[in-house]
Design an enzyme around this catalytic site. Structure first.
Site, PDB file in Angstrom:
ATOM      1  N   CYS A   1      -6.569  16.371  10.650  1.00  0.00           N
ATOM      2  CA  CYS A   1      -6.300  17.760  10.456  1.00  0.00           C
ATOM      3  C   CYS A   1      -5.483  18.465  11.356  1.00  0.00           C
ATOM      4  CB  CYS A   1      -7.680  18.514  10.478  1.00  0.00           C
ATOM      5  SG  CYS A   1      -9.166  18.007   9.252  1.00  0.00           S
TER       6      CYS A   1
ATOM      7  N   ARG B   1      -1.030  15.143   9.510  1.00  0.00           N
ATOM      8  CA  ARG B   1      -2.240  14.827  10.284  1.00  0.00           C
ATOM      9  C   ARG B   1      -3.405  14.894   8.966  1.00  0.00           C
ATOM     10  NH1 ARG B   1      -2.230  15.746  15.653  1.00  0.00           N
ATOM     11  NH2 ARG B   1      -4.457  15.896  15.478  1.00  0.00           N
TER      12      ARG B   1
ATOM     13  N   TRP C   1      -7.786  16.702   6.468  1.00  0.00           N
ATOM     14  CA  TRP C   1      -8.189  15.358   5.931  1.00  0.00           C
ATOM     15  C   TRP C   1      -9.632  15.452   5.869  1.00  0.00           C
ATOM     16  CZ3 TRP C   1     -11.069  11.116   7.570  1.00  0.00           C
ATOM     17  CH2 TRP C   1     -10.763   9.909   6.827  1.00  0.00           C
TER      18      TRP C   1
ATOM     19  N   ASN D   1     -10.515  21.371  13.742  1.00  0.00           N
ATOM     20  CA  ASN D   1      -9.858  20.019  13.734  1.00  0.00           C
ATOM     21  C   ASN D   1     -10.881  19.296  14.656  1.00  0.00           C
ATOM     22  OD1 ASN D   1      -8.568  17.393  13.831  1.00  0.00           O
ATOM     23  ND2 ASN D   1      -7.428  17.927  15.631  1.00  0.00           N
ATOM     24  N   GLY D   2     -11.650  18.178  13.797  1.00  0.00           N
ATOM     25  CA  GLY D   2     -12.744  17.320  14.723  1.00  0.00           C
ATOM     26  C   GLY D   2     -14.053  17.412  13.832  1.00  0.00           C
TER      27      GLY D   2
ATOM     28  N   GLU E   1       0.795  -7.483  11.330  1.00  0.00           N
ATOM     29  CA  GLU E   1       1.529  -5.863  11.158  1.00  0.00           C
ATOM     30  C   GLU E   1       2.192  -5.741   9.878  1.00  0.00           C
ATOM     31  OE1 GLU E   1       0.945  -3.081  12.244  1.00  0.00           O
ATOM     32  OE2 GLU E   1       2.880  -1.946  12.140  1.00  0.00           O
TER      33      GLU E   1
ATOM     34  N   LYS F   1       1.514  -2.845   7.144  1.00  0.00           N
ATOM     35  CA  LYS F   1       2.613  -1.896   6.712  1.00  0.00           C
ATOM     36  C   LYS F   1       2.667  -1.886   5.235  1.00  0.00           C
ATOM     37  CE  LYS F   1       3.238   0.282   9.189  1.00  0.00           C
ATOM     38  NZ  LYS F   1       2.712  -0.008  10.476  1.00  0.00           N
TER      39      LYS F   1
ATOM     40  N   GLU G   1      -0.466  -0.336   3.427  1.00  0.00           N
ATOM     41  CA  GLU G   1      -0.757   1.163   3.685  1.00  0.00           C
ATOM     42  C   GLU G   1       0.233   1.987   2.927  1.00  0.00           C
ATOM     43  OE1 GLU G   1      -0.707   2.673   7.958  1.00  0.00           O
ATOM     44  OE2 GLU G   1       0.865   1.352   8.548  1.00  0.00           O
TER      45      GLU G   1
ATOM     46  N   HIS H   1      -7.871 -24.188   5.165  1.00  0.00           N
ATOM     47  CA  HIS H   1      -9.039 -24.248   5.212  1.00  0.00           C
ATOM     48  C   HIS H   1      -9.826 -23.335   4.445  1.00  0.00           C
ATOM     49  CE1 HIS H   1      -8.874 -26.714   8.924  1.00  0.00           C
ATOM     50  NE2 HIS H   1      -7.906 -26.014   9.367  1.00  0.00           N
TER      51      HIS H   1
ATOM     52  N   LYS I   1      -2.549  10.510  10.145  1.00  0.00           N
ATOM     53  CA  LYS I   1      -1.747   9.940  11.375  1.00  0.00           C
ATOM     54  C   LYS I   1      -2.671   9.757  12.554  1.00  0.00           C
ATOM     55  CE  LYS I   1       2.031   8.745  13.405  1.00  0.00           C
ATOM     56  NZ  LYS I   1       2.593   7.464  13.061  1.00  0.00           N
TER      57      LYS I   1
HETATM   58  C1  AGP Z   1      -0.371   2.510  11.526  1.00  0.00           C
HETATM   59  O1  AGP Z   1       0.768   2.335  10.741  1.00  0.00           O
HETATM   60  C2  AGP Z   1      -1.515   3.105  11.148  1.00  0.00           C
HETATM   61  N1  AGP Z   1      -1.392   4.148  10.494  1.00  0.00           N
HETATM   62  C3  AGP Z   1      -2.679   2.942  12.034  1.00  0.00           C
HETATM   63  O2  AGP Z   1      -3.005   1.637  11.861  1.00  0.00           O
HETATM   64  C4  AGP Z   1      -2.741   3.246  13.678  1.00  0.00           C
HETATM   65  O3  AGP Z   1      -1.863   2.317  14.142  1.00  0.00           O
HETATM   66  C5  AGP Z   1      -4.074   3.492  14.196  1.00  0.00           C
HETATM   67  O4  AGP Z   1      -4.778   4.351  13.552  1.00  0.00           O
HETATM   68  C6  AGP Z   1      -4.012   3.674  15.597  1.00  0.00           C
HETATM   69  O5  AGP Z   1      -3.597   4.826  15.966  1.00  0.00           O
HETATM   70  P1  AGP Z   1      -2.981   5.238  17.323  1.00  0.00           P
HETATM   71  O6  AGP Z   1      -1.966   4.365  17.891  1.00  0.00           O
HETATM   72  O7  AGP Z   1      -2.543   6.464  17.197  1.00  0.00           O
HETATM   73  O8  AGP Z   1      -4.174   5.011  18.122  1.00  0.00           O
END
Ligand code: AGP
Length: 607
Positions: free
Chosen positions: A2, A27, A75, A101-102, A480, A484, A487, A503, A602
């Site tokens: 948010c 956000r 969100w 927000n929260g 990673e 990527k 997501e 395994h 985000k």
């Molecule tokens: C990464 O592409 C993500 N959207 C997510 O995993 C992110 O890295 C994670 O939420 C941590 O966020 P931060 O670095 O703001 O703490």
């Protein structure tokens, strides 16, 4: 999660609020709304869906007159993303409007109390309890009502409040959610992030937990939780509005991938003086470091994966045991942390709820905390004993790219720094590592330039479920790379330590199964090559990622992506780039909303 904005001045508020919300849309983007004061009443306009829909509904704000207002992009946590659950929420008497927000943890108990007192709820949100509580606590003194209300709330909140009895005033309160005040000329603002403010002003005030602000067009007053006025320092934002815009790229994510050479340079150069590393405003003495018997790196998502990579660099150079721990697990894990543990807390946003909780858990056990954070003035930056900013600039795409690579750059820097302090590196090796570190921006640029053919490769591989494999540092990159892909393209992607295939996982390999094999760890490249041969024998289609000049891999893999050769310690920072691009082009081909993937936000400020 948010984003909130507020404006008061002489100009029409609604277009300014909508512009601010567009900057904060990363956000959360489930619903959006604005509330503007005009003629002694509050006009609320809200929609489920994106801000574009709200712009359409309000004719870009022209349909909502008034010079003081608040806005929200959501969100969803409590209640579906419907029009009714969208913020702002109004009190029953129409006197107050709020954006939040929260998360209010005790909202159910408060809601029951308020219902018993006759208040009528329209939405399923936790936020609506706050606005009714404001009405309940109001006896003509808005500031007192806000403070009384805040004192009853448990959880996290950044609140923006309007009251019809103070038609030119905004109220803002913060507890564990970011809130920044913008100082304009004849107008003032608040927002969840400076990206929404830089188009108007570079002079900002970071609110702290428990503080409340009262903003008019001519003044900003800040109070502590006892109602005492306090003087706050004014900070200057160091980047321009262009940094938070697409600058000709189709997506923020692509722009941010391309910005990585410059971002990594900005993370490294200010800390290197005449060939020696100098941390910002702190030092770790040899004596202090000798008292450390373990390093824990804790973070979430990609930041955790950066920690997984950094772990190898620190262990190899410093010979201190390093554990990378998911913050969401560590916080409840009764961790073996004490005053002999150094904890590195990594976060792009600096606001991730689980990461903050893990930091606090480690702090309570006596550990020293170093934050590796991008967003200046964020909660983690403030809570850590010392903070190393990653200086990546604003990262808008939900999927992190330059946030991740700058975290790696800072981890490398720290690894070399600690190793030198502990006497684990002689002068020659130290100088050689610094030299290699300084080549990273140039090599990142070369990596980007070498991978211009990736759109074609992506369409060959990213058509079904994918496996990402690698060993050691390459495994960290595979983690990673798979994240990527998942997501932003919504393709199923799994990462495996290549040695683990036999395994169990190899049972899943069938004719045509795409496997992305990261082979940039020279010491282990042959081992991964054997795994490539094994999966190929079972029909897999293999795309390998290797150093330029690795001819052996060409004969085994179906396709190869090359990156420049570099010491294995640093290879992850280059190897991840083609995987970012691969995910980007796969998502683009599928027509996905790359910068705002579904269900994500985000900054994950809730547990
Ligand atoms: C990464 O592409 C993500 N959207 C997510 O995993 C992110 O890295 C994670 O939420 C941590 O966020 P931060 O670095 O703001 O703490």
């Amino acid at each position: 999660m948010c984003g909130i904005v507020g404006f008061t001045g002489a100009r029409s508020a609604a277009p300014i609020l909508l512009k601010g919300l567009r900057q904060l849309e990363y956000r959360g983007y489930d619903s959006a709304g604005i509330a503007v004061l005009a003629g002694g009443a509050i006009d609320v306009e809200k929609v489920s869906g994106r801000i574009a829909k709200l712009c359409e509904k309000t004719r870009d704000g022209a349909a909502v007159p008034g010079v003081t207002g608040i806005g929200h992009t959501r969100w969803a946590t409590h209640g579906a993303p419907t029009d009714t659950n969208a913020h702002p929420h109004l009190s029953n008497d129409g006197r107050f409007a709020i954006v939040h927000n929260g998360i209010i943890e005790n909202y159910l108990a408060l809601r029951e109390e308020l219902i018993a007192d006759g208040y009528v709820f329209e939405s399923e949100t936790d936020t609506e309890t706050i606005v009714h509580l404001l009405e309940f606590n109001y006896d003509g003194d808005i500031k007192a009502a806000v403070m009384k209300t805040a004192a009853r709330l448990e959880g996290s909140y950044a609140l923006g409040i309007l009251c019809t009895d103070a038609p030119d005033t905004l109220y803002a309160v913060r507890e564990s959610s970011p809130l920044i005040l913008g100082i304009g000329v004849g107008e003032n603002y608040f927002a969840s992030d400076v990206t929404a403010l830089v188009a108007h002003t570079k002079n900002v005030i970071y609110l702290e937990d428990g503080e409340m602000a009262e903003l008019t067009s001519a003044s900003i007053r800040v109070y502590d939780c006892t109602g005492q006025e306090i003087k706050k320092p004014v900070s200057r934002v160091t980047w321009n509005v262009e940094a938070a815009e697409k600058g000709g790229y189709e997506h923020f994510m692509l722009k941010e991938i391309m910005e990585q050479p410059g971002a990594v340079k900005a993370a490294l150069v200010p800390r290197l003086h005449e060939g020696r590393i100098r941390l910002d405003d702190f030092e770790l003495s040899a004596e202090e470091l000798r008292g450390i018997n373990k390093i824990i790196i804790t973070a979430c998502g990609s930041a955790y994966y950066a920690g997984c990579s950094g772990r190898y660099a620190i262990e190899r150079l410093c010979r201190i045991p390093v554990q990378a721990e998911l913050a969401s697990e560590l916080r409840y894990g009764d961790p073996m942390v004490d005053e002999h543990t150094l904890v590195l807390v990594i976060s792009q946003s600096g606001e991730t709820a689980d990461t903050i909780a893990a930091l606090k858990e480690c702090r309570s056990r006596g550990a020293k905390i170093i934050g590796i954070v991008n967003v200046v003035g964020s909660t983690i930056a403030k809570l850590a004993d010392h903070t190393l900013y990653t200086w990546a600039g604003p990262e808008i795409a939900v999927a992190t790219t330059k946030g991740y690579t700058t975290q790696l750059a800072v981890l490398y820097l720290l690894a070399i720094y600690i190793a030198e302090r502990l006497g684990r590196l002689d002068e020659k090796d130290y100088a050689a590592l610094i030299k290699k570190l300084m080549q990273l921006p140039k090599l990142l640029q070369e990596t980007i330039d070498m991978n211009y053919l990736l759109p074609t490769v992506a369409s060959r591989y990213a058509s079904q479920s994918l496996f990402f494999i690698g060993r050691n540092t390459d495994y960290a990159v595979a983690l990673e790379g798979a994240l990527k892909m998942k997501e932003i393209s919504y393709l199923h992607a799994e990462s495996y330590a290549a040695g683990e295939l036999k395994h169990g996982t190899i049972a899943l390999i069938d004719e045509g199964q795409p496997v992305i094999a990261v082979c940039c760890n020279e010491a282990l490249a042959d081992k991964t090559l054997s795994n490539i041969v094994e999966v190929k024998a079972r029909g897999a289609k293999v795309l390998a990622l290797a150093f330029r000049g690795n001819t052996r891999i060409v004969s085994q893999a179906d396709d190869v992506i090359f990156i420049p050769r570099i010491d294995t310690i640093f290879s992850a920072i280059l190897a991840v780039v083609p995987l970012q691009l691969l995910a980007y082009y796969a998502a683009k081909e599928k027509g996905c909303d790359i910068d705002k993937p579904k269900n994500l936000a985000k900054s994950v400020t809730v547990e």
